[in-house]
Design an enzyme around this catalytic site. Structure first.
Site, PDB file in Angstrom:
ATOM      1  N   GLU A   1       1.133  -4.433  -5.640  1.00 23.78           N
ATOM      2  CA  GLU A   1       1.955  -5.619  -5.406  1.00 23.78           C
ATOM      3  C   GLU A   1       1.082  -6.864  -5.373  1.00 23.78           C
ATOM      4  O   GLU A   1      -0.054  -6.829  -4.913  1.00 23.78           O
ATOM      5  CB  GLU A   1       2.710  -5.465  -4.090  1.00 23.78           C
ATOM      6  CG  GLU A   1       3.722  -4.325  -4.146  1.00 23.78           C
ATOM      7  CD  GLU A   1       4.544  -4.162  -2.876  1.00 23.78           C
ATOM      8  OE1 GLU A   1       5.766  -4.004  -2.995  1.00 23.78           O
ATOM      9  OE2 GLU A   1       3.988  -4.185  -1.774  1.00 23.78           O
TER      10      GLU A   1
ATOM     11  N   CYS B   1      -1.536 -14.085  -3.814  1.00 24.58           N
ATOM     12  CA  CYS B   1      -2.177 -13.073  -2.970  1.00 24.58           C
ATOM     13  C   CYS B   1      -2.364 -11.823  -3.823  1.00 24.58           C
ATOM     14  O   CYS B   1      -1.390 -11.306  -4.383  1.00 24.58           O
ATOM     15  CB  CYS B   1      -1.258 -12.805  -1.772  1.00 24.58           C
ATOM     16  SG  CYS B   1      -1.835 -11.496  -0.709  1.00 24.58           S
TER      17      CYS B   1
ATOM     18  N   CYS C   1      -4.860   1.915   1.106  1.00 25.27           N
ATOM     19  CA  CYS C   1      -6.017   1.434   1.873  1.00 25.27           C
ATOM     20  C   CYS C   1      -6.441   2.559   2.809  1.00 25.27           C
ATOM     21  O   CYS C   1      -5.600   3.284   3.344  1.00 25.27           O
ATOM     22  CB  CYS C   1      -5.628   0.191   2.684  1.00 25.27           C
ATOM     23  SG  CYS C   1      -7.033  -0.510   3.612  1.00 25.27           S
TER      24      CYS C   1
ATOM     25  N   CYS D   1      -5.509   0.277   9.754  1.00 25.35           N
ATOM     26  CA  CYS D   1      -5.154  -0.633  10.856  1.00 25.35           C
ATOM     27  C   CYS D   1      -3.711  -0.321  11.274  1.00 25.35           C
ATOM     28  O   CYS D   1      -2.831  -0.182  10.410  1.00 25.35           O
ATOM     29  CB  CYS D   1      -5.266  -2.096  10.426  1.00 25.35           C
ATOM     30  SG  CYS D   1      -6.932  -2.562   9.923  1.00 25.35           S
TER      31      CYS D   1
ATOM     32  N   CYS E   1      -0.649  -2.535   9.892  1.00 24.55           N
ATOM     33  CA  CYS E   1      -0.620  -2.946   8.486  1.00 24.55           C
ATOM     34  C   CYS E   1       0.023  -1.870   7.618  1.00 24.55           C
ATOM     35  O   CYS E   1      -0.351  -0.692   7.692  1.00 24.55           O
ATOM     36  CB  CYS E   1      -2.051  -3.230   8.014  1.00 24.55           C
ATOM     37  SG  CYS E   1      -2.130  -3.767   6.294  1.00 24.55           S
TER      38      CYS E   1
ATOM     39  N   CYS F   1       2.270 -11.136   5.293  1.00 19.34           N
ATOM     40  CA  CYS F   1       0.989 -10.511   5.640  1.00 19.34           C
ATOM     41  C   CYS F   1       1.195  -9.081   6.123  1.00 19.34           C
ATOM     42  O   CYS F   1       2.002  -8.832   7.013  1.00 19.34           O
ATOM     43  CB  CYS F   1       0.322 -11.260   6.789  1.00 19.34           C
ATOM     44  SG  CYS F   1      -0.038 -12.945   6.382  1.00 19.34           S
TER      45      CYS F   1
END
Ligand code: SAH
Length: 371
Positions: free
Chosen positions: A95, A108, A115, A119, A122, A354
């Site tokens: 994305e 962005c 990932c 975290c 996230c 975010c």
């Protein structure tokens, strides 16, 4: 550079085309035609670079495929933010987010499929890590947006001065804050950013390119040695090791003291201020005592702080803080003379804010579609 190490044309620096043309026994001016075709005409296939002879186009297509990313889905948020779901040649999807503002467009970009850093708050790591993106795939995200900007009149915010050459339709800012941890894919990310920054590439100013890391200390050390002017943001999110370790597993490997010492050295070596990102999560890290501890931690550090109210994410039960608490937190830091701003997280209605970018398999039904 060796030809076999260059799988896709988007991963090649504009300056490298000259030696490639030499190796291919082509005159030097072909390099310029190639670079123009790629970065001014945004060619999607070598066939479209009609300044080149047909034989050369065929050769380039075989040795340096353009492999554009395919736009699978476009989600438009009410606030003008637009999220693209792009599919890579191997079927993986990523994305990227377009964030228009009055005078420029910020993009962005993602650096990995998934990932590995995990975290808690996230979405990008919720389904683990699949693979690094190549430099070409990172650049191709920006090329996809350049084509959209070229094809839509509204998206040309940089209107040229009278008599000046028309500005290239390109994002004015790049933030490396999409899916993935950029320093876990250091070489490909840096190559891609050099291409975007290159004068003959998209010529996006280094100070308009921001890299955000969760705190991979070796990556920060490497960046300090590069002699580049990119902006560095570091995700802090907690004022002490106990809390940071709970929400960011990376803290167990590189705890706060080592991270902050590295940021201080970065500042001394580069003369650039590091921005610390601090996602505010209701009751977890948004209390006045957290602000006080953060102030103690950063009081003597040359830095900026960017507060980000949590965007909701499936699989994390933390909540968005009250607006008044965000303001009180901001106020406490400002009173302590810490240069602090609050980020307006946009695109939340299409999960483009975010931390909301995530691994999405292509056979999964889209959530919000507005193509
Ligand atoms: N891997 C990089 C880039 C991540 S995204 C990094 O960790 O810095 C950019 C910023 O958004 C990071 O500071 C990240 O911690 C933050 N973020 C992640 N999830 C969020 C969420 N749900 N709400 C608000 N900010 C979030």
């Amino acid at each position: 550079m060796s030809l076999s190490a260059t799988p896709s044309a988007w991963g090649i620096l504009p300056s490298e085309w000259l030696s490639i043309c030499q190796e291919l026994q082509q005159p030097a001016f072909r390099a310029k035609q190639i670079v123009t075709g790629l970065y001014q005409d945004f060619a999607e296939s070598w066939e479209n670079v009609t300044t080149l002879p047909a034989g050369l186009r065929t050769m380039l297509a075989e040795r340096f495929p353009l492999a554009p990313l395919t736009t699978v889905q476009t989600s438009n948020a009410e606030d003008g933010v637009c999220k693209l779901l792009l599919s890579c040649a191997d079927g993986e999807s990523i994305e990227t987010v377009i964030i228009p503002s009055k005078d420029r467009v910020t993009q962005c970009i993602s650096t990995q499929v998934g990932c590995a850093l995990g975290c808690a708050f996230c979405a990008s790591g919720k389904h683990g890590f699949t693979r690094d993106l190549t430099a070409a795939e990172i650049v191709a995200q920006v090329m996809a947006v350049c084509r959209i900007l070229r094809d839509t009149a509204t998206a040309l915010p940089m209107s040229p001065r009278p008599g000046a050459k028309p500005a290239l339709p390109r994002p004015g800012n790049i933030v490396v804050m999409g899916m993935g941890e950029p320093f876990a894919n250091y070489d490909n990310v840096m190559r891609a950013l050099r291409i975007l920054n290159h004068q003959q590439g998209l010529n996006i100013g280094a100070r308009h390119i921001t890299i955000s890391t969760c705190g991979l200390v070796p990556g920060i050390r490497r960046l300090a040695e590069e002699g580049l002017q990119f902006e560095l943001s570091v995700s802090l999110h907690a004022p002490d090791d106990e809390l940071r370790g709970r929400i960011m597993p990376v803290n167990r490997r590189w705890p706060l003291q080592e991270l902050l010492e590295t940021c201080r050295t970065y500042n001394e070596k580069t003369g650039r201020l590091v921005t610390f990102e601090y996602t505010l999560i209701k009751k977890l890290n948004d209390r006045p005592e957290h602000a006080a501890r953060l102030i103690r931690l950063l009081r003597h550090m040359p830095c900026k702080v960017n507060l980000i109210p949590l965007s909701p994410v499936d699989g994390f039960d933390g909540r968005r803080p009250e607006h008044a608490d965000c303001l009180a937190f901001l106020d406490a830091l400002l009173k302590a003379k810490i240069n602090t701003t609050m980020r307006r997280s946009r695109g939340r209605d299409v999960d483009a804010a975010c931390g909301q970018l995530r691994l999405r398999s292509l056979n999964q039904p889209p959530q919000t579609l507005n193509t």
